[in-house]
Design a protein around this motif. Sequence first.
Motif, PDB file in Angstrom:
ATOM      1  N   GLN A  32      69.349  38.559  65.920  1.00 60.72           N
ATOM      2  CA  GLN A  32      68.705  39.536  65.024  1.00 60.72           C
ATOM      3  C   GLN A  32      69.188  40.958  65.263  1.00 60.72           C
ATOM      4  O   GLN A  32      68.897  41.845  64.453  1.00 60.72           O
ATOM      5  CB  GLN A  32      67.183  39.479  65.174  1.00 60.72           C
ATOM      6  CG  GLN A  32      66.587  38.181  64.667  1.00 60.72           C
ATOM      7  CD  GLN A  32      65.078  38.229  64.754  1.00 60.72           C
ATOM      8  OE1 GLN A  32      64.511  37.907  65.780  1.00 60.72           O
ATOM      9  NE2 GLN A  32      64.433  38.647  63.673  1.00 60.72           N
ATOM     10  N   CYS A  70      59.036  37.937  59.694  1.00 58.97           N
ATOM     11  CA  CYS A  70      60.270  38.041  60.480  1.00 58.97           C
ATOM     12  C   CYS A  70      60.915  39.390  60.216  1.00 58.97           C
ATOM     13  O   CYS A  70      61.024  39.815  59.067  1.00 58.97           O
ATOM     14  CB  CYS A  70      61.213  36.912  60.062  1.00 58.97           C
ATOM     15  SG  CYS A  70      62.759  36.891  60.964  1.00 58.97           S
ATOM     16  N   HIS A  99      59.897  29.699  66.315  1.00 55.64           N
ATOM     17  CA  HIS A  99      60.489  30.646  65.359  1.00 55.64           C
ATOM     18  C   HIS A  99      61.723  31.316  65.964  1.00 55.64           C
ATOM     19  O   HIS A  99      62.779  31.396  65.319  1.00 55.64           O
ATOM     20  CB  HIS A  99      59.435  31.687  64.961  1.00 55.64           C
ATOM     21  CG  HIS A  99      59.933  32.757  64.041  1.00 55.64           C
ATOM     22  ND1 HIS A  99      59.469  32.908  62.754  1.00 55.64           N
ATOM     23  CD2 HIS A  99      60.860  33.739  64.223  1.00 55.64           C
ATOM     24  CE1 HIS A  99      60.103  33.932  62.188  1.00 55.64           C
ATOM     25  NE2 HIS A  99      60.949  34.457  63.060  1.00 55.64           N
ATOM     26  N   GLU A 100      61.597  31.782  67.209  1.00 59.90           N
ATOM     27  CA  GLU A 100      62.712  32.519  67.830  1.00 59.90           C
ATOM     28  C   GLU A 100      63.887  31.591  68.160  1.00 59.90           C
ATOM     29  O   GLU A 100      65.045  31.968  67.963  1.00 59.90           O
ATOM     30  CB  GLU A 100      62.243  33.269  69.080  1.00 59.90           C
ATOM     31  CG  GLU A 100      61.147  34.313  68.845  1.00 59.90           C
ATOM     32  CD  GLU A 100      61.441  35.303  67.732  1.00 59.90           C
ATOM     33  OE1 GLU A 100      62.613  35.514  67.396  1.00 59.90           O
ATOM     34  OE2 GLU A 100      60.470  35.862  67.188  1.00 59.90           O
ATOM     35  N   HIS A 157      66.190  30.959  65.347  1.00 60.43           N
ATOM     36  CA  HIS A 157      67.204  31.999  65.109  1.00 60.43           C
ATOM     37  C   HIS A 157      68.497  31.707  65.875  1.00 60.43           C
ATOM     38  O   HIS A 157      69.584  32.093  65.426  1.00 60.43           O
ATOM     39  CB  HIS A 157      66.679  33.371  65.554  1.00 60.43           C
ATOM     40  CG  HIS A 157      65.812  34.053  64.543  1.00 60.43           C
ATOM     41  ND1 HIS A 157      66.218  34.345  63.262  1.00 60.43           N
ATOM     42  CD2 HIS A 157      64.540  34.513  64.631  1.00 60.43           C
ATOM     43  CE1 HIS A 157      65.237  34.961  62.605  1.00 60.43           C
ATOM     44  NE2 HIS A 157      64.203  35.068  63.416  1.00 60.43           N
TER      45      HIS A 157
END
Length: 185
Positions: free
Chosen positions: A59, A107, A149-150, A153
């Motif tokens: 990110q 997000c 969720h992380e 990524h």
Amino acid sequence: MDSSNLIPRVLEIAELGAPVIRARATEVTNIRDPQLQAFIDDLLATVADESGMGIAAPQVSESQRIIVLSPQPNARYPYAPTMEPTVMINPEMLWASSEIGKDWEGCLTVPGIRGLVPRYQAIRIRYHTRQDAIVETTYEGFLARVFQHEVDHLDGVVFLDRVESTKDLVTEKEWQRMIAQRHQP
Ligand code: ZN
């Protein structure tokens, strides 16, 4: 990465459409490297600045398997638990419950949108700390959700890919309205 930065910097967030968001991040092999440690400090400064519940290295355009979990109640997530920001390097899921729960996610990479996302209710995980110790632990509920969720990524997956229907997507403004109504006495 710039090894000369001794003061942590807030890094720019890569948004949906940036190729790094869809790439598989690489394993970290140099945990004790000073440049990597300086990058981790920048990642911590960035997630604190953005009031994120967590962040993954892709990110901020670094395609490496590093995430931070940093849940705390705030305006974006009024019901979040509080946990000291925790850096996880090469995180893995060792086990997942058969029970699935659905809840709202947002997000930093997908600004302005919330989605109702199914996730494993409980998970057992393993990761390396920034001191290169191995930790195994179990999470459930909100923390299990943030972890999943992380880690997504790191595999080029965003929460939009996980919703069961596009009707489970709402704008941030409408979500705030929904939450305010839900918490009225
Ligand atoms: Zn995210």
